[in-house]
Scaffold this active site. Structure first.
Site, PDB file in Angstrom:
ATOM      1  N   ASP A   1      -8.303   7.166  -0.640  1.00 13.25           N
ATOM      2  CA  ASP A   1      -6.931   7.166  -0.139  1.00 13.25           C
ATOM      3  C   ASP A   1      -6.036   8.173  -0.846  1.00 13.25           C
ATOM      4  O   ASP A   1      -4.835   8.228  -0.590  1.00 13.25           O
ATOM      5  CB  ASP A   1      -6.328   5.765  -0.189  1.00 13.25           C
ATOM      6  CG  ASP A   1      -6.248   5.204  -1.598  1.00 13.25           C
ATOM      7  OD1 ASP A   1      -6.905   5.753  -2.493  1.00 13.25           O
ATOM      8  OD2 ASP A   1      -5.528   4.203  -1.801  1.00 13.25           O
TER       9      ASP A   1
ATOM     10  N   ASP B   1      -9.970   9.845  -4.877  1.00 17.66           N
ATOM     11  CA  ASP B   1     -10.583   8.690  -4.225  1.00 17.66           C
ATOM     12  C   ASP B   1     -10.240   8.696  -2.731  1.00 17.66           C
ATOM     13  O   ASP B   1      -9.485   9.545  -2.267  1.00 17.66           O
ATOM     14  CB  ASP B   1     -10.154   7.391  -4.914  1.00 17.66           C
ATOM     15  CG  ASP B   1      -8.660   7.130  -4.826  1.00 17.66           C
ATOM     16  OD1 ASP B   1      -7.915   8.063  -4.479  1.00 17.66           O
ATOM     17  OD2 ASP B   1      -8.234   5.996  -5.110  1.00 17.66           O
TER      18      ASP B   1
ATOM     19  N   SER C   1      -8.744   1.701  -1.128  1.00 16.11           N
ATOM     20  CA  SER C   1      -8.821   2.605  -2.272  1.00 16.11           C
ATOM     21  C   SER C   1     -10.274   2.971  -2.561  1.00 16.11           C
ATOM     22  O   SER C   1     -10.972   3.471  -1.703  1.00 16.11           O
ATOM     23  CB  SER C   1      -8.138   1.968  -3.488  1.00 16.11           C
ATOM     24  OG  SER C   1      -8.047   2.871  -4.552  1.00 16.11           O
TER      25      SER C   1
END
Length: 577
Positions: free
Chosen positions: A305, A303, A150
């Site tokens: 991902d 972000d 992440s």
């Protein structure tokens, strides 16, 4: 063995065995020879396979993300899948983000699964989390895996597991998978050996299926109405939405898109930002500069991902202001419910979901419109769990969490920054047709449902010592809770670990109808809410603050907001934040 240094050395020496590749053995030997803190942190424990998977710093060692820890996790998952789906041709889909080794770890995962007789769908290049979640049900898979950490720092990577409903693991499967992973106590137990015939590569044609389905969720046709000329700056911050999100925005009718070329390059070093986290203002610097150059209306970033959305809108003075996660969630919740109501599509069985640390403004909006609001523990997997439990009798409209994650509709069962970006742009286009800006709409929501001001403080405590400090901090609050904070009496204490709510005034306690979790909430006599929660994915303890005020008119917003922020600042001074 009682000496921690001896135990760590013995754990490290096992990695000098011929079962490990030459590079790994040489690296471990060098760490042993130097006997540094790095050796201790790399081997003092096993990298824990938690309820959602793995996350940790990359490198050699039992407490690191590497070929062998990923292999052990995958072997354990394969064993559990074979137990759970006896006699079936098991299928798993795998995606990865832009981080270092993400592509490599996804290949290792595919290799181990295929060697275990499992059929694998593997994306040809980086893809965002929501596409992985969508693919599980679309392809009839029994599980899914995404290699990502992440928005963690660049030295991290992770391994997130999803079940056949497209949501992250929840009981009983989380404990089931974890138990099987723990049984893999040797790399000799891992079946390495890619079986090519069991691996299918997914390309861009699958992306188009996802976007077509998202398009069906549209509530306002921006391509044929006022607002279609909205100017939008978008940045993937070097991450996995670089191709998919612009494709989706154009499918929703938004063609005036502007990018930041330097941030369109997938790069696990995240060279243009200190942190690839859309929660951080610094991550928006380049996007905001571009927005001023092109006179943009809306700025959005995701972000690495692609499951979290950050956004900036212009305030009444024309300057850009960054929305926090609660504000974005409130705008999207209001828009979805309002449009559904206007179109006569609310039938009385609809609901939204939010986490216990997310603003109660979402609940106020829902209840005012006859829509149920359900509270769950922190983590989007619990929102996905509610969708699964309540379908098909009740209709999920949307749900979110303060940490910049939101979902509209149930095509995906995790945070989806792709649909969230599209719907936020759509909400802006609709507002523009009403001669409103998104800022005007936000203040209108505050005036109607109450002004909520929130703040978050995260304390980072890395390594073995840090974990002990965080535990001690929580233990102290739990055993010796404050009686008064900032001159206000602590009226209620909710301990989610003990699953007890205590009413201090009445001297009574009530059960908490949620699973146990290491979270503590203090509610002051004026309604101020303080939540303490160790992060499940980062070496942090988080303190959440929320205050509610009244807004008689939008003109009162600056003064009332300042008053509430002063109250939060005073409360923070009394706590170790």
């Amino acid at each position: 063995m009682n000496n921690p240094n001896t135990e760590i050395l013995n754990r490290a020496r096992k990695w000098l065995d011929e079962s490990f590749d030459k590079d790994t053995r040489e690296c471990v030997q060098a760490m042993i020879d130097e006997n540094t803190n790095e050796l201790a942190d790399a081997f003092y424990k096993d990298l824990e396979f938690g309820t959602g998977g793995l996350r940790g710093i990359m490198g050699v060692g039992t407490n690191r993300m590497n070929k062998y820890t990923v292999g052990m996790a995958t072997q354990g998952l394969a064993n559990y899948l074979r137990q759970s789906f006896t006699g079936k041709d098991i299928r798993v889909v795998i995606a990865h983000d832009c981080r270092h080794n993400s592509s490599y770890f996804s290949e290792v995962t595919a290799e181990v699964l295929s060697a275990n007789g499992i059929y694998v769908y593997l994306f040809d290049e980086l893809r965002p989390v929501p596409l992985l979640s969508f693919a599980i049900r679309e392809l009839g898979c029994h599980a899914g895996i995404v290699i990502t950490a992440s928005h963690n720092p660049k030295e991290y990577n992770g391994y997130k597991v999803y079940w056949d409903d497209g949501g992250q693991l929840v009981p009983p499967h989380d404990n089931g998978v974890t138990g099987e992973v723990k049984k893999i106590d040797s790399v000799a137990s891992i079946r390495f050996g890619r079986v090519v015939d069991r691996i299918t590569i997914l390309d861009e044609s699958f992306d188009r299926k996802y976007i077509e389905k998202l398009r069906s969720l549209s509530l306002y046709q921006a391509d044929s109405a006022e607002g279609h000329d909205l100017k939008i700056v978008f940045s993937p911050i070097h991450g996995a939405t670089v191709k998919l999100l612009p494709m989706a925005l154009r499918a929703f009718g938004f063609n005036n898109l502007y990018n930041i070329p330097e941030q369109d390059i997938p790069d696990g070093n995240f060279p243009t930002v200190a942190s690839p986290n859309p929660e951080e203002p610094a991550a928006f610097e380049m996007a905001l500069k571009k927005a001023e150059e092109v006179h943009a209306d809306l700025v959005m970033a995701t972000d690495p991902d692609g499951d979290r959305l950050g956004a900036a809108i212009r305030d009444s003075s024309g300057a850009f202001m960054l929305l926090n996660g609660n504000q974005t969630a409130a705008l999207l919740t209001w828009y979805v419910i309002h449009m559904m109501k206007e179109q006569g599509r609310l039938k009385g069985n609809e609901y939204i979901v939010k986490t216990i640390v997310t603003s109660d403004l979402l609940a106020e909006i829902a209840m005012a419109n006859g829509v149920d609001c359900l509270n769950v523990l922190t983590g989007f997997k619990y929102i996905a769990e509610k969708i699964r439990q309540l379908e098909p009798d009740q209709e999920f409209l949307c749900g979110g969490e303060e940490s910049y994650g939101f979902l509209v509709g149930d095509l995906v069962r995790d945070k989806d920054a792709v649909i969230s970006c599209c719907m936020l742009a759509e909400a802006f286009a609709w507002a523009k047709s009403q001669r409103l800006s998104l800022y005007d709409l936000l203040l209108q929501i505050y005036a109607e449902h109450g002004l909520y001001v929130d703040s978050l403080v995260s304390l980072t405590r890395k390594g073995m010592q840090g974990a002990s400090e965080i535990k001690a901090m929580m233990d102290d609050f739990r055993q010796h809770p404050p009686v008064e904070i900032n001159g206000k009496t602590v009226a209620r204490i909710i301990d989610y670990k003990l699953r007890i709510e205590r009413d201090i005034y009445q001297g009574e306690q009530y059960p908490v109808e949620l699973p146990a979790s290491d979270v503590l909430q203090l509610i002051l006599e004026d309604g101020t809410l303080i939540t303490m929660r160790p992060s499940g994915t980062e070496p942090k303890i988080k303190f959440y603050f929320s205050c509610r005020g009244k807004l008689k008119s939008p003109d009162d917003y600056p003064g009332e907001r300042a008053r509430l922020l002063e109250n939060i600042a005073a409360v923070r001074k009394t706590l170790p934040t």
